[in-house]
Design a protein around this motif. Structure first.
Motif, PDB file in Angstrom:
ATOM      1  N   SER A 168      16.871 152.366  98.837  1.00 29.85           N
ATOM      2  CA  SER A 168      17.094 152.115  97.732  1.00 29.85           C
ATOM      3  C   SER A 168      16.121 150.825  97.490  1.00 29.85           C
ATOM      4  O   SER A 168      16.077 150.179  96.425  1.00 29.85           O
ATOM      5  N   ALA A 204      14.527 148.371  84.839  1.00 28.22           N
ATOM      6  CA  ALA A 204      13.978 149.809  84.542  1.00 28.22           C
ATOM      7  C   ALA A 204      14.528 151.049  85.506  1.00 28.22           C
ATOM      8  O   ALA A 204      14.432 152.049  85.150  1.00 28.22           O
ATOM      9  N   HIS A 205      14.548 150.467  86.760  1.00 28.84           N
ATOM     10  CA  HIS A 205      15.164 151.360  87.942  1.00 28.84           C
ATOM     11  C   HIS A 205      16.415 150.689  88.474  1.00 28.84           C
ATOM     12  O   HIS A 205      16.267 150.562  89.629  1.00 28.84           O
ATOM     13  N   SER A 206      17.406 151.200  87.579  1.00 29.14           N
ATOM     14  CA  SER A 206      18.780 150.803  88.182  1.00 29.14           C
ATOM     15  C   SER A 206      19.064 151.376  89.595  1.00 29.14           C
ATOM     16  O   SER A 206      18.799 152.551  89.720  1.00 29.14           O
ATOM     17  N   SER A 223       9.026 157.629  96.275  1.00 31.36           N
ATOM     18  CA  SER A 223       9.307 158.097  94.818  1.00 31.36           C
ATOM     19  C   SER A 223       9.278 156.507  94.238  1.00 31.36           C
ATOM     20  O   SER A 223       8.825 156.245  93.121  1.00 31.36           O
ATOM     21  N   GLY A 224      10.282 155.643  94.894  1.00 30.21           N
ATOM     22  CA  GLY A 224      10.321 154.346  94.418  1.00 30.21           C
ATOM     23  C   GLY A 224       8.904 153.425  94.354  1.00 30.21           C
ATOM     24  O   GLY A 224       8.498 152.756  93.537  1.00 30.21           O
ATOM     25  N   ASP A 256       6.920 154.657  91.395  1.00 29.61           N
ATOM     26  CA  ASP A 256       7.640 153.916  90.153  1.00 29.61           C
ATOM     27  C   ASP A 256       7.060 152.563  90.324  1.00 29.61           C
ATOM     28  O   ASP A 256       6.691 152.205  88.846  1.00 29.61           O
ATOM     29  N   TYR A 295       4.709 151.087  87.218  1.00 22.87           N
ATOM     30  CA  TYR A 295       5.307 149.843  86.375  1.00 22.87           C
ATOM     31  C   TYR A 295       4.209 148.719  86.361  1.00 22.87           C
ATOM     32  O   TYR A 295       3.993 147.986  85.399  1.00 22.87           O
ATOM     33  N   THR A 349      17.502 150.410  92.713  1.00 26.69           N
ATOM     34  CA  THR A 349      16.473 150.053  93.242  1.00 26.69           C
ATOM     35  C   THR A 349      16.203 148.758  93.462  1.00 26.69           C
ATOM     36  O   THR A 349      16.178 148.003  92.604  1.00 26.69           O
ATOM     37  N   PHE A 375      11.016 145.492  86.865  1.00 27.20           N
ATOM     38  CA  PHE A 375      11.240 146.545  87.483  1.00 27.20           C
ATOM     39  C   PHE A 375      12.742 147.357  87.904  1.00 27.20           C
ATOM     40  O   PHE A 375      13.256 148.423  87.610  1.00 27.20           O
ATOM     41  N   GLN A 376      13.589 146.155  88.427  1.00 24.32           N
ATOM     42  CA  GLN A 376      14.910 146.548  88.783  1.00 24.32           C
ATOM     43  C   GLN A 376      15.656 146.670  87.668  1.00 24.32           C
ATOM     44  O   GLN A 376      16.587 147.722  87.699  1.00 24.32           O
TER      45      GLN A 376
END
Length: 448
Positions: A40, A69-71, A344-345, A348, A352, A73, A66-67
């Protein structure tokens, strides 16, 4: 062109000064990959392209955005001092535990290009990659490709030096017509050369031993000259290295014409003498301080704006030669580790970082140039309106960017020295070319 940060688009002096100011500011903790296991957390290593507090503030905003937008992570940003970066990167990649995302420059990518440690963006997400690359200078893309056409880095921020003109000195000379070609450049420089009694070069009584202002700054320093010598060759239809990378490229008529033109400029009486300054800092500030009317410049920084409150600088189009118009380019890339723990993160995060607002904020923070054409007001709102004008004018020239050759050896500094031997009269053109050719052949053979 030597690459430090943006491949010397911002100078070695500037980056090492920033890195030196960091001290132990960035401690590298354990982070990275285990060959693709899920996580994560996303880790991002980046050298400091700006003053530390401003760089950290930018990265804090990135983390928050970023965090959000990507809960779920977590982003771990690590600022890696420039002088330690390659060593740290090498240890992380060779140890199989790299950060998920790294900021890269071309010499570093050359080290990884055939090792498989960087993921291919066209495999990670071809649709996103193809869309992002639309409009990006193709030379930047080429510089990031692997031996099988893999895209190992996404072009992130660009860099290049521009031909800067001190407007006050131009006005003093009566505003001579701005140069459009290399043939125009020499008389233009001569028209802006004055002695300490105010006499112009060529006028009766002009004292060449007591020059107040030179028309053109020609610094005898490889980190500076690597930013403008090569596009002399390109503009005349030649290159500094042969097409196969095994010899010098300026043996041909076009290369010799470029060398003759450089020599004519150096011998014109309008060029700064090689012993004028002893350090790169003063050479780079020559056009800002008014010692030279014109120079290839890395940029108009906040430091210059504060030091020279009355200074007005104009950005000129690069001169044209028989082969076209060019600027020596640079690029910083974002790469994803092949063994990223959170692939994948990582993707992402890259998406971003290159989104319009974060990317524009980063370009404005570090005074980098965009990798594709942008609106004419792209840099509005910088610390000083003169910086804004300079950067907006400079950004419009990105279409002229050409990247230095991707080679397994680095010939640029050696070739700068040899070319200076010719320009300063230490060797004839033929002798210089012959000696340089023999050395480059040896370097190329040893690098095979």
């Amino acid at each position: 062109m030597r690459q430090h940060g943006l491949e010397a688009a911002i100078s070695r002096r500037r980056f090492l000064a920033l890195a030196g100011a960091l001290g132990g500011a960035a401690a590298l903790g354990g982070c990275g990959g285990d060959g693709g296991a899920s996580s994560s957390k996303v880790t991002y290593w980046v050298p400091p392209n700006a003053e530390l507090s401003r760089m950290q503030a930018y990265l804090a905003d990135v983390k928050t955005g970023f965090q959000k937008a990507h809960s779920g992570t977590t982003l771990d940003n690590v600022v890696v001092p420039w002088e330690d970066a390659l060593t740290k990167y090498t240890a992380a990649f060779s140890g199989g535990n790299p950060p998920d995302v790294t900021y890269q420059i071309i010499p570093w990518m050359n080290k990884w290009r055939s090792t498989g440690v960087l993921a291919d963006f066209r495999t990670l997400d071809k649709g996103f990659t193809d869309t992002f690359l639309n409009g990006v200078n193709p030379d930047y893309v080429k510089a990031a490709e692997g031996p099988k056409g893999e895209l190992l880095g996404l072009p992130y921020v660009g860099g290049y030096w521009v031909l800067a003109l001190n407007e006050a000195l131009w006005e003093k000379a009566g505003k001579p017509t701005l140069p459009k070609t290399y043939d125009d450049l020499i008389p233009f420089a001569q028209a802006m050369t004055f002695d300490k009694n105010g006499r112009k070069l060529g006028e009766s009584g002009y004292d060449a031993r007591n020059v107040e202002t030179y028309g053109m700054c020609w610094a005898p320093s490889p980190p500076i000259q690597e930013n403008y010598l090569w596009h002399y060759f390109w503009s005349f239809g030649s290159d500094y290295i042969s097409a196969d990378g095994m010899d010098v490229g300026f043996k041909d008529d076009a290369g010799r014409a470029a060398l003759r033109h450089m020599k004519a400029m150096v011998d014109s009486g309008a060029v700064t003498p090689p012993n004028l300054y002893s350090d790169d800092v003063r050479w780079q500030a020559a056009v800002m301080s008014g010692k030279a009317a014109m120079a290839w410049s890395e940029g108009f920084t906040a430091e210059y704006a504060k030091q020279y409150p009355q200074l007005r600088i104009k950005v000129l189009e690069p001169p044209a030669g028989p082969g076209g118009q060019y600027i020596v380019g640079a690029c910083g890339f974002l790469s994803v580790a092949a063994k990223a723990r959170n692939r994948s993160g990582a993707l992402d995060l890259v998406k971003y970082l290159v989104d319009d607002k974060p990317l524009q904020d980063f370009n404005k923070l570090i005074l980098a140039k965009p990798v594709r054409q942008q609106p004419s007001n792209y840099y509005d709102g910088l610390d000083d309106p003169r910086m804004t004008t300079f950067m907006n004018e400079a950004a419009a020239l990105s279409k002229y960017v050409k990247i230095t050759r991707i080679l397994p050896y680095q010939p640029q500094e050696y070739l700068v020295g040899k070319i200076n031997d010719f320009l300063l009269g230490r060797q004839s053109m033929d002798a210089m070319i012959d000696e340089a050719s023999k050395q480059i052949k040896q370097m190329a053979k040893a690098a095979k």
